[in-house]
Design a protein around this motif. Structure first.
Motif, PDB file in Angstrom:
ATOM      1  N   GLY A 148       0.829  -1.204   0.000  1.00  8.02           N
ATOM      2  CA  GLY A 148       0.000   0.000   0.000  1.00  8.02           C
ATOM      3  C   GLY A 148       0.859   1.247   0.000  1.00  8.02           C
ATOM      4  N   ALA A 149       0.231   2.378  -0.295  1.00  5.93           N
ATOM      5  CA  ALA A 149       0.972   3.636  -0.377  1.00  5.93           C
ATOM      6  C   ALA A 149       0.152   4.824   0.107  1.00  5.93           C
ATOM      7  CB  ALA A 149       1.441   3.867  -1.820  1.00  5.93           C
ATOM      8  N   GLY A 150      -0.918   4.569   0.868  1.00 10.17           N
ATOM      9  CA  GLY A 150      -1.732   5.655   1.422  1.00 10.17           C
ATOM     10  C   GLY A 150      -1.162   6.145   2.740  1.00 10.17           C
ATOM     11  N   GLY A 151      -1.988   6.830   3.511  1.00 10.78           N
ATOM     12  CA  GLY A 151      -1.530   7.392   4.778  1.00 10.78           C
ATOM     13  C   GLY A 151      -1.070   6.331   5.763  1.00 10.78           C
ATOM     14  N   ALA A 152      -1.787   5.218   5.812  1.00 10.23           N
ATOM     15  CA  ALA A 152      -1.426   4.146   6.751  1.00 10.23           C
ATOM     16  C   ALA A 152      -0.073   3.556   6.361  1.00 10.23           C
ATOM     17  CB  ALA A 152      -2.506   3.070   6.755  1.00 10.23           C
ATOM     18  N   ALA A 153       0.155   3.428   5.050  1.00 10.07           N
ATOM     19  CA  ALA A 153       1.436   2.901   4.579  1.00 10.07           C
ATOM     20  C   ALA A 153       2.570   3.856   4.926  1.00 10.07           C
ATOM     21  CB  ALA A 153       1.389   2.681   3.065  1.00 10.07           C
ATOM     22  N   TRP A 193       5.218  -2.287  -1.947  1.00 12.52           N
ATOM     23  CA  TRP A 193       4.474  -2.702  -3.141  1.00 12.52           C
ATOM     24  C   TRP A 193       3.158  -1.947  -3.135  1.00 12.52           C
ATOM     25  CZ3 TRP A 193      -0.482  -4.368  -3.550  1.00 12.52           C
ATOM     26  CH2 TRP A 193      -0.906  -4.801  -4.813  1.00 12.52           C
ATOM     27  N   ASN A 194       2.721  -1.475  -4.296  1.00 12.76           N
ATOM     28  CA  ASN A 194       1.406  -0.838  -4.381  1.00 12.76           C
ATOM     29  C   ASN A 194       0.772  -1.154  -5.720  1.00 12.76           C
ATOM     30  OD1 ASN A 194      -0.601   0.903  -3.159  1.00 12.76           O
ATOM     31  ND2 ASN A 194      -0.107   2.388  -4.753  1.00 12.76           N
ATOM     32  N   ARG A 195      -0.580  -1.254  -5.717  1.00 15.32           N
ATOM     33  CA  ARG A 195      -1.315  -1.530  -6.961  1.00 15.32           C
ATOM     34  C   ARG A 195      -0.949  -0.506  -8.036  1.00 15.32           C
ATOM     35  NH1 ARG A 195      -7.694  -0.945  -6.509  1.00 15.32           N
ATOM     36  NH2 ARG A 195      -6.998   1.116  -5.838  1.00 15.32           N
ATOM     37  N   ARG A 199       2.407   5.753  -7.590  1.00 12.23           N
ATOM     38  CA  ARG A 199       2.178   6.213  -6.224  1.00 12.23           C
ATOM     39  C   ARG A 199       3.102   5.477  -5.255  1.00 12.23           C
ATOM     40  NH1 ARG A 199      -3.377   5.575  -2.791  1.00 12.23           N
ATOM     41  NH2 ARG A 199      -3.018   7.303  -1.357  1.00 12.23           N
ATOM     42  N   THR A 226      -1.327  -2.563   4.547  1.00  7.16           N
ATOM     43  CA  THR A 226      -1.977  -1.298   4.926  1.00  7.16           C
ATOM     44  C   THR A 226      -3.112  -0.974   3.959  1.00  7.16           C
ATOM     45  OG1 THR A 226      -0.714   0.236   3.525  1.00  7.16           O
ATOM     46  CG2 THR A 226       0.314  -0.445   5.606  1.00  7.16           C
ATOM     47  N   THR A 227      -3.326  -1.812   2.947  1.00  8.83           N
ATOM     48  CA  THR A 227      -4.395  -1.521   1.987  1.00  8.83           C
ATOM     49  C   THR A 227      -5.742  -1.896   2.602  1.00  8.83           C
ATOM     50  OG1 THR A 227      -4.582  -3.683   0.914  1.00  8.83           O
ATOM     51  CG2 THR A 227      -2.827  -2.223   0.122  1.00  8.83           C
ATOM     52  N   ALA A 228      -6.782  -1.400   1.961  1.00  8.94           N
ATOM     53  CA  ALA A 228      -8.129  -1.683   2.460  1.00  8.94           C
ATOM     54  C   ALA A 228      -8.633  -3.044   1.973  1.00  8.94           C
ATOM     55  CB  ALA A 228      -9.062  -0.574   1.994  1.00  8.94           C
ATOM     56  N   VAL A 229      -7.798  -3.765   1.231  1.00  7.50           N
ATOM     57  CA  VAL A 229      -8.243  -5.047   0.668  1.00  7.50           C
ATOM     58  C   VAL A 229      -8.619  -6.025   1.796  1.00  7.50           C
ATOM     59  CG1 VAL A 229      -7.522  -7.073  -0.637  1.00  7.50           C
ATOM     60  CG2 VAL A 229      -6.892  -4.784  -1.423  1.00  7.50           C
ATOM     61  N   HIS A 239      -5.938  -9.609  -4.999  1.00  3.26           N
ATOM     62  CA  HIS A 239      -5.571  -8.195  -5.159  1.00  3.26           C
ATOM     63  C   HIS A 239      -4.161  -7.863  -4.679  1.00  3.26           C
ATOM     64  CE1 HIS A 239      -9.662  -6.799  -6.180  1.00  3.26           C
ATOM     65  NE2 HIS A 239     -10.057  -7.788  -5.405  1.00  3.26           N
TER      66      HIS A 239
HETATM   67  P1  ATR Z   1      -5.153   5.046   3.865  1.00  2.99           P
HETATM   68  O1  ATR Z   1      -4.834   6.476   4.122  1.00  2.99           O
HETATM   69  O2  ATR Z   1      -6.114   4.446   4.827  1.00  2.99           O
HETATM   70  O3  ATR Z   1      -3.935   4.203   3.736  1.00  2.99           O
HETATM   71  P2  ATR Z   1      -5.701   5.476   1.020  1.00  2.99           P
HETATM   72  O4  ATR Z   1      -4.844   6.666   0.950  1.00  2.99           O
HETATM   73  O5  ATR Z   1      -7.054   5.513   0.409  1.00  2.99           O
HETATM   74  O6  ATR Z   1      -6.000   5.018   2.507  1.00  2.99           O
HETATM   75  O7  ATR Z   1      -4.874   4.235   0.438  1.00  2.99           O
HETATM   76  C1  ATR Z   1      -5.470   3.017   0.203  1.00  2.99           C
HETATM   77  C2  ATR Z   1      -4.415   2.008  -0.229  1.00  2.99           C
HETATM   78  O8  ATR Z   1      -5.090   0.761  -0.478  1.00  2.99           O
HETATM   79  C3  ATR Z   1      -3.699   2.380  -1.513  1.00  2.99           C
HETATM   80  O9  ATR Z   1      -2.395   1.856  -1.456  1.00  2.99           O
HETATM   81  C4  ATR Z   1      -4.522   1.642  -2.575  1.00  2.99           C
HETATM   82  O10 ATR Z   1      -3.825   1.365  -3.757  1.00  2.99           O
HETATM   83  P3  ATR Z   1      -3.750   2.468  -4.953  1.00  2.99           P
HETATM   84  O11 ATR Z   1      -2.703   3.472  -4.545  1.00  2.99           O
HETATM   85  O12 ATR Z   1      -3.366   1.660  -6.133  1.00  2.99           O
HETATM   86  O13 ATR Z   1      -5.121   3.069  -5.047  1.00  2.99           O
HETATM   87  C5  ATR Z   1      -4.831   0.370  -1.835  1.00  2.99           C
HETATM   88  N1  ATR Z   1      -5.982  -0.351  -2.333  1.00  2.99           N
HETATM   89  C6  ATR Z   1      -7.302  -0.046  -2.183  1.00  2.99           C
HETATM   90  N2  ATR Z   1      -8.081  -0.946  -2.799  1.00  2.99           N
HETATM   91  C7  ATR Z   1      -7.243  -1.842  -3.387  1.00  2.99           C
HETATM   92  C8  ATR Z   1      -7.431  -3.038  -4.170  1.00  2.99           C
HETATM   93  N3  ATR Z   1      -8.652  -3.481  -4.493  1.00  2.99           N
HETATM   94  N4  ATR Z   1      -6.322  -3.706  -4.570  1.00  2.99           N
HETATM   95  C9  ATR Z   1      -5.095  -3.280  -4.243  1.00  2.99           C
HETATM   96  N5  ATR Z   1      -4.854  -2.175  -3.515  1.00  2.99           N
HETATM   97  C10 ATR Z   1      -5.909  -1.462  -3.083  1.00  2.99           C
END
Ligand code: ATR
Length: 310
Positions: A148-153, A193-195, A199, A226-229, A239
């Protein structure tokens, strides 16, 4: 009567009020302090924080989705971690000042098992995590994979890569009279790693990690999702770059998603004999650090765990 609250949108299902109220009760502060939940839409966030800070009735707030980045921009002062992560989950209102911290980082390190650390002092009391430096021993750098690469990551990458350097102080006294067992979690070499590649690569470069498009799970002592998956019932293995047989007995797997049942990821990791840590344990640990910032007291992790898993 100092007020505390969690601010999010939505926030009705947050477990923080029950958990933090249990922490206050255990500290004998429940008659004096309160902890509630305030639902604030993004367009009202700035005005709400300004009001709470000015009114003098609130000591501070926890901040959750989607306000963590905005919370940092509202702060007059911010911890090193909050600045590096670019988000705050804890605000303290001190006179006219708004002070920002990010206890997700320290909470993550504190939720890791003792097997990932080294004891700097072997007391009889509770484990206290050292925020920097440890035994004068050479150890091989371990690798961690953050998905993941969002805030939690960002919080996870920063915490793991820094090994807790600059995090909120551990309470030297510990809880009770026994000498604490001081645990040091050395910094990790972190892969991300991120989808969405761009990012992931940008976040990795900014926080001193490496982006990997096709990670080999066997390379890592620690894997953090850290992803929402999984949150919406998706198949994690469809995913994420993992399969149900990716895990090894000497690994630690942390899934920040929290669901009633163990996530599919953690169930597979546990079946392989790996050590698992779930999102609720991290919630407890970040909440305890926030409580310590506001009250100056060390809340009972056990009381908070019980409340959060009820
Ligand atoms: P947060 O701040 O809670 O980490 P966010 O900024 O919305 O939330 O980040 C969500 C993370 O979950 C991202 O890394 C996102 O991947 P992308 O950057 O490609 O969007 C990842 N994520 C969400 N749904 C996903 C899925 N179905 N498969 C893979 N990664 C997913």
């Amino acid at each position: 009567m100092p007020g505390l609250a969690v601010i999010g949108h939505p926030v009705a299902h947050s477990r923080s009020p029950d958990m933090q109220t249990a922490a206050l009760s255990d500290l004998g502060l429940a008659g004096e302090w309160t902890y509630g939940a305030i639902d604030v839409a993004p367009e009202d966030f700035e005005a709400t924080i300004a009001e709470l800070s000015a009114a003098g009735e609130y000591a501070g707030v926890n901040i959750t989705v989607p306000h963590k980045e905005a919370a940092l921009t509202m702060a007059d002062e911010a911890s090193e971690g909050a600045r590096a992560i670019g988000a705050a989950n804890t605000l303290s209102f001190r006179e006219a000042l708004i002070v920002a911290d990010n206890t997700d980082a320290g909470g993550l390190l504190r939720s890791l098992p003792e097997s990932l650390g080294m004891f700097a002092a072997e007391g009889e009391g509770p484990v206290v995590l050292l925020d920097a430096g440890g035994p004068d021993a050479e150890i091989a750098t371990r690798r961690a994979l953050v998905l993941g690469a969002g805030g939690a990551a960002r919080a996870a990458i920063w915490a793991l890569a820094s090994g807790g350097e600059g995090l909120a102080e551990a309470d030297e006294e510990g809880r009770g009279d026994e000498a604490p067992r001081e645990l040091w979690i050395p910094a990790f070499e972190v892969d991300v790693w991120n989808r969405t590649t761009e990012r992931g690569a940008a976040v990795a470069a900014e926080l001193g990690a490496e982006f990997v498009a096709e990670p080999d799970p066997a390379d890592y002592a620690l894997i953090v999702n850290t992803t929402a998956v999984g949150l919406g019932g998706e198949d994690a293995f469809a995913h994420l770059p993992l399969t149900a047989d990716s895990f090894e007995p000497d690994q630690v797997v942390l899934d920040m998603v929290y669901t009633e049942e163990p996530s599919a990821l953690l169930a597979a990791a546990a079946a392989a004999g790996a050590t698992t840590v779930d999102g609720l344990e991290m919630l407890v640990q970040q909440g305890a650090l926030s409580m310590r910032i506001w009250t100056g007291e060390e809340p009972s992790i056990e009381a908070m765990r019980t409340a959060v898993r009820r």
